[in-house]
Design an enzyme around this catalytic site. Structure first.
Site, PDB file in Angstrom:
ATOM      1  N   CYS A 116       0.590  -0.961   0.018  1.00  0.00           N
ATOM      2  CA  CYS A 116      -0.146  -0.116  -0.360  1.00  0.00           C
ATOM      3  C   CYS A 116       0.820   1.172   0.037  1.00  0.00           C
ATOM      4  O   CYS A 116       1.827   1.168   0.477  1.00  0.00           O
ATOM      5  CB  CYS A 116      -0.648  -0.506   1.325  1.00  0.00           C
ATOM      6  SG  CYS A 116      -1.741   1.629   1.312  1.00  0.00           S
ATOM      7  N   GLU A 146       3.473  -5.416   8.775  1.00  0.00           N
ATOM      8  CA  GLU A 146       3.165  -4.047   8.300  1.00  0.00           C
ATOM      9  C   GLU A 146       4.337  -3.966   9.084  1.00  0.00           C
ATOM     10  O   GLU A 146       5.808  -2.633   8.654  1.00  0.00           O
ATOM     11  CB  GLU A 146       1.847  -3.480   8.728  1.00  0.00           C
ATOM     12  CG  GLU A 146       2.576  -1.939   7.962  1.00  0.00           C
ATOM     13  CD  GLU A 146       1.514  -1.052   8.743  1.00  0.00           C
ATOM     14  OE1 GLU A 146       1.139   0.064   8.777  1.00  0.00           O
ATOM     15  OE2 GLU A 146       0.421  -1.538   7.986  1.00  0.00           O
ATOM     16  N   SER A 286      -9.766  -5.066   4.894  1.00  0.00           N
ATOM     17  CA  SER A 286      -9.986  -5.654   3.281  1.00  0.00           C
ATOM     18  C   SER A 286     -11.113  -6.740   3.624  1.00  0.00           C
ATOM     19  O   SER A 286     -10.897  -7.178   2.649  1.00  0.00           O
ATOM     20  CB  SER A 286      -8.917  -6.579   4.346  1.00  0.00           C
ATOM     21  OG  SER A 286      -8.516  -6.423   5.652  1.00  0.00           O
TER      22      SER A 286
END
Length: 337
Positions: A116, A146, A286
């Site tokens: 992203c 992440e 998501s």
């Protein structure tokens, strides 16, 4: 951006009766721009290059999406060593560390990066602060991909904290040379609480020019905050490993409204709806809309006949595709007429 606080009476629009069973369908909800982009990358890669296409980790944290792409020919792996040498691999939306990128080079893999852009922004900030000699404090959850990727940009100078107690226990070489970053999917309240604690411990701490919490995470939490007071229960569609979905549940619960995380309509327990007249439904960034509609159908079949979409704020963000995918589309042979 303006946020409209919704009063329960205004939201209802059903007269004085309190017996009408209704659904408040929150908007924005579901897929964010980064998730749409990541899923599109896998689908286009499969259509253009053919199966199999390898994907490191879950492309996004949703079991329905992952299962659907697996049926189309995507092979999800935990580590790059599971990918045949020279094969094509896609990085998930959560990003990877430089060590992972190097491993891909070592194994001659053809990489398509679906990270992203908002996560990439945090990576760039980590590199910048590290080069400037700062000790880095990353606010987030250690086991999240992440966070692992961001920490990997400058592992020697980065410490991850998840609680105020961990902030208080931090030790750095120079308390006047400290910078902080945050995971993009934290709750706004959680991030503020942690940043306040960091500023108290390190008065000269610096941070990014703009907050790292992603726009979609913020918008979905704001929508819950604006509507939770008018609902008896909040249902959040999302998978267990979805950080932003879990945060939506927490936001609702912190406001005193019961909230449950569900992967699909079948997860709803009938006991949750006993004596409940108003159910608010939202979805993590998501979670696909098809699952939301199944939840709405489930509720309608159980007497929640009034369904009202409540838009708290508009959301029109789009992200472009990575150059390797754009080039692949351009060079693909035209479809047969």
């Amino acid at each position: 951006m303006t946020t409209t606080t919704l009063d329960p009476v205004v939201v209802t629009e059903s007269g004085p009766s309190t017996t009408t069973k209704r659904v408040l369908l929150l908007k924005p909800r579901g897929f964010c721009a980064g998730v749409v982009r990541a899923i599109d990358i896998v689908r286009i890669a499969l259509e253009t290059f053919g199966a199999p296409i390898y994907v490191r980790k879950e492309i996004v944290h949703n079991s329905y999406v992952v299962d659907d792409l697996a049926k189309k020919g995507a092979i999800f792996v935990n580590e790059l060593d599971e990918v045949p040498e020279g094969a094509r691999v896609i990085y998930s939306a959560h990003g990877v560390s430089p060590a992972v990128r190097q491993r891909a080079k070592d194994r001659n893999l053809k990489v398509v990066d679906a990270t992203c852009p908002l996560v990439t922004k945090v990576h760039v900030e980590a590199i910048k602060f590290a080069k400037q000699g700062y000790s880095l404090v990353l606010v987030g959850h250690r086991d999240h991909e992440e966070v692992e990727g961001t920490q990997g940009e400058a592992p020697e100078v980065t410490q991850v904290v998840s609680t105020v107690e961990e902030v208080e226990a931090l030790v750095v070489p120079d308390p006047n040379k400290v910078a902080y970053l945050t995971q993009t999917t934290l709750s706004l309240d959680e991030a503020k609480y942690m940043i306040d604690a960091l500023k108290k411990k390190f008065p000269n701490i610096v941070g990014p020019h703009a907050q790292d919490i992603c726009y979609a995470t913020e918008n979905r939490q704001t929508a819950v905050k604006n509507v939770a007071h008018g609902a008896d229960v909040v249902l959040v569609v999302g998978s267990r490993n979805s950080s932003n979905s879990n945060r939506l549940v927490e936001v609702s619960q912190n406001l005193g409204t019961k909230s449950y995380l569900i992967d699909k309509a079948e997860d709803i327990q009938p006991s949750w709806l006993e004596g409940v007249s108003t159910v608010a439904v939202t979805a993590g960034a998501s979670a696909p809309e098809v699952l939301v509609q199944e939840v709405v159908n489930y509720l309608q079949a159980r007497g929640y006949s009034s369904v009202e979409e409540v838009e708290v704020m508009p959301e029109n963000v789009r992200f472009g595709l990575p150059p390797e995918i754009v080039q692949a589309i351009a060079s693909a042979p035209p479809a047969a007429q």
